[in-house]
Enzyme design. Structure first.
Site, PDB file in Angstrom:
ATOM      1  N   ASP A   9     -61.330  54.447 -14.263  1.00  0.00           N
ATOM      2  CA  ASP A   9     -60.887  54.549 -12.866  1.00  0.00           C
ATOM      3  C   ASP A   9     -60.658  53.195 -12.199  1.00  0.00           C
ATOM      4  O   ASP A   9     -60.850  53.033 -10.990  1.00  0.00           O
ATOM      5  CB  ASP A   9     -61.903  55.367 -12.034  1.00  0.00           C
ATOM      6  CG  ASP A   9     -62.142  56.732 -12.642  1.00  0.00           C
ATOM      7  OD1 ASP A   9     -61.199  57.268 -13.258  1.00  0.00           O
ATOM      8  OD2 ASP A   9     -63.263  57.249 -12.517  1.00  0.00           O
ATOM      9  N   LYS A  38     -51.990  52.888 -11.309  1.00  0.00           N
ATOM     10  CA  LYS A  38     -51.214  52.069 -10.367  1.00  0.00           C
ATOM     11  C   LYS A  38     -50.540  50.893 -11.087  1.00  0.00           C
ATOM     12  O   LYS A  38     -49.377  50.577 -10.839  1.00  0.00           O
ATOM     13  CB  LYS A  38     -52.176  51.591  -9.258  1.00  0.00           C
ATOM     14  CG  LYS A  38     -51.793  50.345  -8.517  1.00  0.00           C
ATOM     15  CD  LYS A  38     -50.913  50.629  -7.317  1.00  0.00           C
ATOM     16  CE  LYS A  38     -50.315  49.355  -6.767  1.00  0.00           C
ATOM     17  NZ  LYS A  38     -50.922  48.850  -5.588  1.00  0.00           N
ATOM     18  N   ASN A  95     -59.819  64.161 -20.003  1.00  0.00           N
ATOM     19  CA  ASN A  95     -60.942  63.532 -19.288  1.00  0.00           C
ATOM     20  C   ASN A  95     -60.398  62.355 -18.465  1.00  0.00           C
ATOM     21  O   ASN A  95     -61.035  61.910 -17.524  1.00  0.00           O
ATOM     22  CB  ASN A  95     -62.054  63.071 -20.250  1.00  0.00           C
ATOM     23  CG  ASN A  95     -61.536  62.312 -21.474  1.00  0.00           C
ATOM     24  OD1 ASN A  95     -60.358  62.324 -21.783  1.00  0.00           O
ATOM     25  ND2 ASN A  95     -62.437  61.659 -22.169  1.00  0.00           N
ATOM     26  N   HIS A 139     -55.297  59.591 -14.063  1.00  0.00           N
ATOM     27  CA  HIS A 139     -54.641  58.366 -13.599  1.00  0.00           C
ATOM     28  C   HIS A 139     -53.775  58.685 -12.394  1.00  0.00           C
ATOM     29  O   HIS A 139     -52.856  59.490 -12.480  1.00  0.00           O
ATOM     30  CB  HIS A 139     -53.800  57.765 -14.741  1.00  0.00           C
ATOM     31  CG  HIS A 139     -54.618  57.415 -15.955  1.00  0.00           C
ATOM     32  ND1 HIS A 139     -54.076  57.060 -17.152  1.00  0.00           N
ATOM     33  CD2 HIS A 139     -55.961  57.371 -16.138  1.00  0.00           C
ATOM     34  CE1 HIS A 139     -55.045  56.806 -18.017  1.00  0.00           C
ATOM     35  NE2 HIS A 139     -56.201  56.990 -17.430  1.00  0.00           N
ATOM     36  N   THR A 142     -67.538  57.764 -24.006  1.00  0.00           N
ATOM     37  CA  THR A 142     -66.659  58.872 -24.351  1.00  0.00           C
ATOM     38  C   THR A 142     -66.450  58.846 -25.867  1.00  0.00           C
ATOM     39  O   THR A 142     -66.964  57.968 -26.558  1.00  0.00           O
ATOM     40  CB  THR A 142     -65.338  58.812 -23.548  1.00  0.00           C
ATOM     41  OG1 THR A 142     -64.619  60.029 -23.776  1.00  0.00           O
ATOM     42  CG2 THR A 142     -64.461  57.624 -23.949  1.00  0.00           C
ATOM     43  N   SER A 154     -53.873  44.007  -6.829  1.00  0.00           N
ATOM     44  CA  SER A 154     -53.437  45.221  -6.133  1.00  0.00           C
ATOM     45  C   SER A 154     -54.162  45.298  -4.792  1.00  0.00           C
ATOM     46  O   SER A 154     -55.383  45.124  -4.715  1.00  0.00           O
ATOM     47  CB  SER A 154     -53.751  46.437  -7.001  1.00  0.00           C
ATOM     48  OG  SER A 154     -53.429  47.612  -6.316  1.00  0.00           O
TER      49      SER A 154
HETATM   50  P1  GDP Z   1     -57.356  55.113 -13.335  1.00  0.00           P
HETATM   51  O1  GDP Z   1     -58.074  56.219 -14.006  1.00  0.00           O
HETATM   52  O2  GDP Z   1     -57.775  53.770 -13.832  1.00  0.00           O
HETATM   53  O3  GDP Z   1     -55.865  55.270 -13.350  1.00  0.00           O
HETATM   54  O4  GDP Z   1     -57.801  55.146 -11.809  1.00  0.00           O
HETATM   55  P2  GDP Z   1     -57.895  56.443 -10.858  1.00  0.00           P
HETATM   56  O5  GDP Z   1     -56.529  56.866 -10.501  1.00  0.00           O
HETATM   57  O6  GDP Z   1     -58.809  57.459 -11.444  1.00  0.00           O
HETATM   58  O7  GDP Z   1     -58.666  55.858  -9.611  1.00  0.00           O
HETATM   59  C1  GDP Z   1     -58.186  54.744  -8.892  1.00  0.00           C
HETATM   60  C2  GDP Z   1     -58.020  55.132  -7.414  1.00  0.00           C
HETATM   61  O8  GDP Z   1     -57.804  53.967  -6.665  1.00  0.00           O
HETATM   62  C3  GDP Z   1     -56.815  56.018  -7.154  1.00  0.00           C
HETATM   63  O9  GDP Z   1     -57.117  56.870  -6.103  1.00  0.00           O
HETATM   64  C4  GDP Z   1     -55.728  55.022  -6.755  1.00  0.00           C
HETATM   65  O10 GDP Z   1     -54.742  55.599  -5.912  1.00  0.00           O
HETATM   66  C5  GDP Z   1     -56.548  54.010  -6.002  1.00  0.00           C
HETATM   67  N1  GDP Z   1     -56.038  52.631  -6.060  1.00  0.00           N
HETATM   68  C6  GDP Z   1     -55.507  51.934  -7.100  1.00  0.00           C
HETATM   69  N2  GDP Z   1     -55.294  50.654  -6.768  1.00  0.00           N
HETATM   70  C7  GDP Z   1     -55.675  50.532  -5.474  1.00  0.00           C
HETATM   71  C8  GDP Z   1     -55.727  49.423  -4.573  1.00  0.00           C
HETATM   72  O11 GDP Z   1     -55.384  48.294  -4.877  1.00  0.00           O
HETATM   73  N3  GDP Z   1     -56.223  49.679  -3.325  1.00  0.00           N
HETATM   74  C9  GDP Z   1     -56.635  50.919  -2.941  1.00  0.00           C
HETATM   75  N4  GDP Z   1     -57.103  51.070  -1.716  1.00  0.00           N
HETATM   76  N5  GDP Z   1     -56.598  51.965  -3.763  1.00  0.00           N
HETATM   77  C10 GDP Z   1     -56.143  51.774  -5.019  1.00  0.00           C
HETATM   78  P1  IMO Z   2     -59.868  57.336 -16.732  1.00  0.00           P
HETATM   79  O1  IMO Z   2     -58.835  57.237 -17.827  1.00  0.00           O
HETATM   80  C1  IMO Z   2     -64.094  57.616 -15.589  1.00  0.00           C
HETATM   81  C2  IMO Z   2     -66.829  59.338 -18.560  1.00  0.00           C
HETATM   82  C3  IMO Z   2     -67.456  60.613 -18.037  1.00  0.00           C
HETATM   83  C4  IMO Z   2     -68.780  60.571 -18.760  1.00  0.00           C
HETATM   84  C5  IMO Z   2     -68.402  60.005 -20.122  1.00  0.00           C
HETATM   85  C6  IMO Z   2     -68.208  61.048 -21.217  1.00  0.00           C
HETATM   86  O2  IMO Z   2     -59.461  58.162 -15.589  1.00  0.00           O
HETATM   87  O3  IMO Z   2     -60.368  55.976 -16.374  1.00  0.00           O
HETATM   88  P2  IMO Z   2     -66.288  62.806 -21.662  1.00  0.00           P
HETATM   89  O4  IMO Z   2     -65.819  63.960 -20.842  1.00  0.00           O
HETATM   90  O5  IMO Z   2     -65.254  61.789 -21.959  1.00  0.00           O
HETATM   91  O6  IMO Z   2     -67.012  63.272 -22.897  1.00  0.00           O
HETATM   92  O7  IMO Z   2     -67.401  62.101 -20.742  1.00  0.00           O
HETATM   93  O8  IMO Z   2     -67.200  59.300 -19.943  1.00  0.00           O
HETATM   94  N1  IMO Z   2     -65.342  59.275 -18.507  1.00  0.00           N
HETATM   95  C7  IMO Z   2     -64.653  58.700 -17.519  1.00  0.00           C
HETATM   96  N2  IMO Z   2     -65.060  58.127 -16.371  1.00  0.00           N
HETATM   97  N3  IMO Z   2     -62.781  57.629 -15.889  1.00  0.00           N
HETATM   98  C8  IMO Z   2     -62.357  58.177 -17.043  1.00  0.00           C
HETATM   99  O9  IMO Z   2     -61.066  58.137 -17.450  1.00  0.00           O
HETATM  100  C9  IMO Z   2     -63.302  58.762 -17.917  1.00  0.00           C
HETATM  101  N4  IMO Z   2     -63.225  59.395 -19.097  1.00  0.00           N
HETATM  102  C10 IMO Z   2     -64.477  59.692 -19.459  1.00  0.00           C
HETATM  103  O10 IMO Z   2     -67.600  60.564 -16.634  1.00  0.00           O
HETATM  104  O11 IMO Z   2     -69.640  59.653 -18.134  1.00  0.00           O
HETATM  105 MG    MG Z   3     -59.271  57.881 -13.513  1.00  0.00          MG
END
Ligand code: GDP
Ligand code: IMO
Ligand code: MG
Length: 423
Positions: A13, A18, A38, A41, A238, A412
């Site tokens: 996350d 982005k 899991n 994005h 994971t 960002s």
């Molecule tokens: P990912 O799994 O790495 O793609 O990240 P996620 O999408 O799960 O979580 C990142 C969150 O942060 C999302 O809600 C994005 O819209 C938000 N996000 C990404 N970059 C920025 C940033 O620079 N500023 C803010 N405020 N939000 C951001």
């Molecule tokens: P993105 O790609 C955040 C974490 C779960 C848990 C552990 C094992 O969005 O960054 P699983 O379901 O994979 O067996 O869970 O891994 N986990 C993540 N946490 N972002 C993810 O993906 C994750 N993918 C798995 O929360 O702790």
């Molecule tokens: Mg994510």
């Protein structure tokens, strides 16, 4: 012309979606190589806001071809609904989405077992997303998996499923669950398979040709380094390989063809699920990061644990992945913190120790050592030029760069596509 990889350098996350979105305009191919649904994005663009779980996030560039590589595990229901949803939004996928027939399929017993294992572990649970990820990869490596290729011949699929149900129903019974019915699963899964069949194509020759003709290839890593099955905080990890080195196994791209490896890191740290987290904050500052950063999971909606930036971790992530560039995300979330801390290293019993020296239990015991910097207390949200950043924000970024030892190339400053500084 280049093969670029985007890797999460914390616990997922980081804002990979982005950064991928920013690269996708210049990409001819966008590729997933690991994990399953899991992953979540977030992409915010002209089409709206999307939480991408399986289809590569770069698919919004209509000229790019999207590949779901062999290392990805597929929940067919989620895949079908993601494809349907994208097509409804005007994202044509026919002839430009290719799914490897080598992908393993998440079956109903994988999801059930994920939950049952977690329940059985009680307090020691991993805090999985509950999507069946651990069990499907376990079947893959123990030669019990069912791959997309198996669905092409109903007889082959039926025999494989029968064998698995023979084993899985015994386990389910022992764990107090009802046995699963073969006919019901067959009917449902064959019908889901029919919907994705037109997209199933061996992706290897496509990528080989693309790289041979110097196309731009963007490889989208899921999760984060410290969730890697080998190098993360096992068993709080994971099931897949998260590292840049996993790209070859998960997509068939040779290591020597990779040009650029971008490590994505949030300007602070978050984690969902259980496991050690040295810089976690349990106070009002932690709550402030959660609320201002809107730190709630994209896939499960769970509250993310929050803490300060941990340079000890990112240094290791940079080394093991060979990061060539860093992208710092969510700088804007720190806009009203009067003091900001960076963990420079760990100590244990008064001695300096490093992440690589231990495992999850070790990491629970280490003490983070912080460098405190003054905050900037001004808006960076939406900044597009480095020189528009307040002096203290620049100092913070400089310190991160010194600590990590790799150049920061992207900053960002907001969730929207154009809220980014490209150095
Ligand atoms: P990912 O799994 O790495 O793609 O990240 P996620 O999408 O799960 O979580 C990142 C969150 O942060 C999302 O809600 C994005 O819209 C938000 N996000 C990404 N970059 C920025 C940033 O620079 N500023 C803010 N405020 N939000 C951001
Ligand atoms: P993105 O790609 C955040 C974490 C779960 C848990 C552990 C094992 O969005 O960054 P699983 O379901 O994979 O067996 O869970 O891994 N986990 C993540 N946490 N972002 C993810 O993906 C994750 N993918 C798995 O929360 O702790
Ligand atoms: Mg994510």
């Amino acid at each position: 012309m280049a093969v670029n990889i985007i890797i999460g350098s914390q616990w997922g996350d980081e804002g990979k979606g982005k950064i991928i979105d920013n690269f996708s305009d210049k990409s001819d191919f966008v590729v997933r190589f690991n994990g399953g649904n899991n992953a979540g994005h977030t992409i915010i663009n002209n089409y709206g806001k999307f939480a991408m779980h399986l289809v590569p996030s770069g698919v919004f560039n209509k000229k790019a071809k999207a590949i779901i590589g062999n290392g990805v595990v597929l929940d067919l229901e989620v895949l079908v609904s993601e494809i349907d949803n994208l097509q409804k939004q005007g994202i044509r996928l026919k002839g430009r989405l290719f799914i490897s027939p080598r992908c393993h399929v998440i079956m109903p017993y994988h999801k059930l077992l994920d939950r049952l294992y977690e329940e059985a572990k009680g307090k020691g649970k991993t805090g999985t997303t509950g999507k069946g990820i651990g069990p499907v990869y376990a079947d893959k490596v123990s030669y019990n998996g069912i791959r997309l290729a198996d669905f092409f011949d109903k007889q082959v699929f039926s025999v494989k499923l029968e064998t698995q149900l023979l084993i899985k129903n015994k386990i389910l019974k022992a764990l107090g669950e009802k046995p699963l019915n073969q006919k019901e699963i067959e009917k449902k899964y064959l019908s889901l398979f029919k919907k994705i069949k037109p997209f199933i194509v061996e992706a290897y020759p496509i990528l080989k040709k693309a790289i041979g003709s110097k196309k731009n290839v963007l490889i989208e890593g899921a999760h984060g380094v410290f969730l890697d099955n080998d190098w993360g905080t096992y068993p709080f990890v994971t099931a897949s390989t998260v590292l840049s080195g996993g790209v070859t196994g998960g997509s068939g791209i040779p290591p020597k063809k990779i040009d650029n490896i971008v490590g994505v890191a949030k300007a602070y740290t978050t984690r969902v699920g259980a496991g050690p987290f040295p810089t976690e904050l349990f106070d009002k500052t932690g709550d402030k990061l959660t609320e201002q950063g809107n730190e709630y999971g994209t896939t499960t909606g769970r509250k993310r644990r929050c803490g300060w930036f941990d340079a000890e971790l990112i240094r290791f992530a940079a080394e093991i992945n060979g990061f060539t560039q860093i992208a710092i995300t969510k700088l804007d979330i720190l806009d009203n913190f009067p003091l900001i801390k960076i963990c420079t290293h760990y100590t244990l019993n008064g001695k300096k120790v490093s992440y690589e020296a231990g495992d999850a239990e070790f990491l629970r015991k280490v003490k983070p050592v912080y460098k405190t910097l003054p905050g900037w207390m001004k808006q960076t949200k939406g900044a597009k030029k480095y020189n528009d950043l307040p002096a203290n924000a620049k100092k913070y970024l400089k310190e991160l760069e010194i600590q990590i030892g790799v150049k920061i190339k992207y900053i960002s400053t907001g969730e929207n596509r154009n809220e980014i500084i490209n150095l």
